[in-house]
Design an enzyme around this catalytic site. Sequence first.
Site, PDB file in Angstrom:
ATOM      1  N   HIS A 258       2.013   4.525  -2.348  1.00 18.59           N
ATOM      2  CA  HIS A 258       1.800   6.068  -3.128  1.00 18.59           C
ATOM      3  C   HIS A 258       3.425   6.542  -2.815  1.00 18.59           C
ATOM      4  CE1 HIS A 258      -1.916   6.725  -0.727  1.00 18.59           C
ATOM      5  NE2 HIS A 258      -1.408   5.578   0.973  1.00 18.59           N
TER       6      HIS A 258
ATOM      7  N   GLU B 229      -4.351   7.511  -2.580  1.00 18.83           N
ATOM      8  CA  GLU B 229      -4.811   6.736  -1.881  1.00 18.83           C
ATOM      9  C   GLU B 229      -4.756   5.232  -3.924  1.00 18.83           C
ATOM     10  OE1 GLU B 229      -4.601   6.006   0.553  1.00 18.83           O
ATOM     11  OE2 GLU B 229      -6.013   4.368   1.312  1.00 18.83           O
TER      12      GLU B 229
ATOM     13  N   HIS C  10       1.167  -1.277   0.057  1.00 16.48           N
ATOM     14  CA  HIS C  10       0.091   0.148   0.428  1.00 16.48           C
ATOM     15  C   HIS C  10       0.819   1.361  -0.097  1.00 16.48           C
ATOM     16  CE1 HIS C  10      -3.753   2.535   1.329  1.00 16.48           C
ATOM     17  NE2 HIS C  10      -2.215   3.098   1.341  1.00 16.48           N
ATOM     18  N   GLU C  11       1.701   1.635   0.869  1.00 22.75           N
ATOM     19  CA  GLU C  11       2.450   2.242   1.795  1.00 22.75           C
ATOM     20  C   GLU C  11       4.032   2.922   0.168  1.00 22.75           C
ATOM     21  OE1 GLU C  11       1.213   4.757   3.102  1.00 22.75           O
ATOM     22  OE2 GLU C  11       0.331   3.036   4.115  1.00 22.75           O
TER      23      GLU C  11
HETATM   24 ZN    ZN Z   1      -2.659   5.169   2.019  1.00 25.47          ZN
END
Ligand code: ZN
Length: 501
Positions: free
Chosen positions: A270, A296, A266-267
């Site tokens: 980003h 996101e 997830h990160e």
């Molecule tokens: Zn996030």
Amino acid sequence: MNEQSTFDEVKRRLAEIHYLGRAKALFDWDERTMMPPGGAESRAEQVAALVRVRHEKLASDELGRLLDELQPFGEELSYESDEAALIRVARRDHEKARRVPVELLAEMARAASVAENVWREAKRRNDFGLFLPHLDRNVYLRLRYAHCFEREHVYDPLLDDYEPGMKTSEVTAILADLREALVPLVEEVSPRAAEVDDTFLRKTFPVDGQRALVRRMLGALPMPSESWRLDETTHPFQMSLSPTDVRLTTRYDEDDLPAAVFAALHEYGHGLYENGVDPALDGTPLGRPTSLGLHESQSRMWENHVGRSLPFWRRFYGALDESFPGSLDGVGAEGFFRAVNKVQPSLIRIEADELTYDLHILLRFELECELFEGELEPRDLPEAWNERTQSYLGIEVPDDAHGVLQDVHWAGGDFGYFPTYSLGNVIAAQLWEKAREALPDLDNQIEAGDFEPLREWLREHVHRHGRKFSAAEVVERATGRPIEVGPYVRYLTSKFRTLYG
Ligand code: ZN
């Protein structure tokens, strides 16, 4: 001054403002990863001082005058040019800043910094009462902030800070569409999902093995190794100090292997967005991602569309197995893929499966709107939270640490932030559908560990633009459609009907 020298002067001033913002990001990163608790009080003052200086520069009469001078020049340029976008975005930032008294902004930053530290303790002790005065203060300050702006809805100015240009009414409509599609789908697949065997995930996975696995996975994804670092924290996040200084974090818990793996992916998503912004835009207000929803969308794409897919686990199952010798006997890539996609309503948002995730967001969005409309008092939040968890997810909240105290956002004063998570899911699916059309071989590429074509597609259509275009404009340019829930509902329906027959 001629136009070019006025433009250069504006750029010089904007660069200072931009770098002060990045410096604050370093304070925030440090506070969440490295700072000893004893630093909390003076950190709050340091942050407030930095926010004040940045705000004064952004709201200054002189910058306003220079931007006025540049207005005709900007209007002659093509909408798509870097210069026109810079003038347009700087003007919007300046006008927003003008409306807010610097004292209020510094107070919001100070209060948030103190509240975050109290929240950590309150969550640990499961003591909502300890946190309540700080929550009250944050709501009061954000309400004053919202009243600085003209608005259709009191929540609009809060939302606009994270999702520029988006209205509360639009988010309400998107979330209503989602709820209508998701609730029956959850009911449809839940009975069969309950049969999926995920007992092996409850084994102990030594943290050293998890660290090694996460390093191997991130190391195999495209981002130059000298441009990022990975640290450990309780609540994973990503923060960038420049496109080539990307800070990722994840958390390790020997009882929760998926948490470390999927937080890291997830990160990474980003970070890849920050890393892909056109270097020519760095040092200007355009040199960072355009909205949290679009941000996101990138994290959720790598976490879910890529990371929770069968081709991905066919690629990384060997690394997984080697990291925990003997722990996964007989599970196989497909078994692991099925287990990490098990649909199961749960208490904690960041651990929610893809199907129930947005119900967590709906709940928070509704409570935030009611708080700011004056329909709900902060002290009544735990009860409202627990009731709605029961009604949307069908589960009992055992204590506030697993309920209203679970997320940091309200401690940080970040009201208006939560809906960007669902917007991110919606946009991710919309972009993913388009990327798949453009890259018909994507599944095979993922299975072969070739993530470059996807990265290139994302860089071309999303990352490189920075703040030149709004999220809605980026989506429209990339897909030819406004932001809409159709692709997301199609993706979820197809994925979970296939998974559960
Ligand atoms: Zn996030």
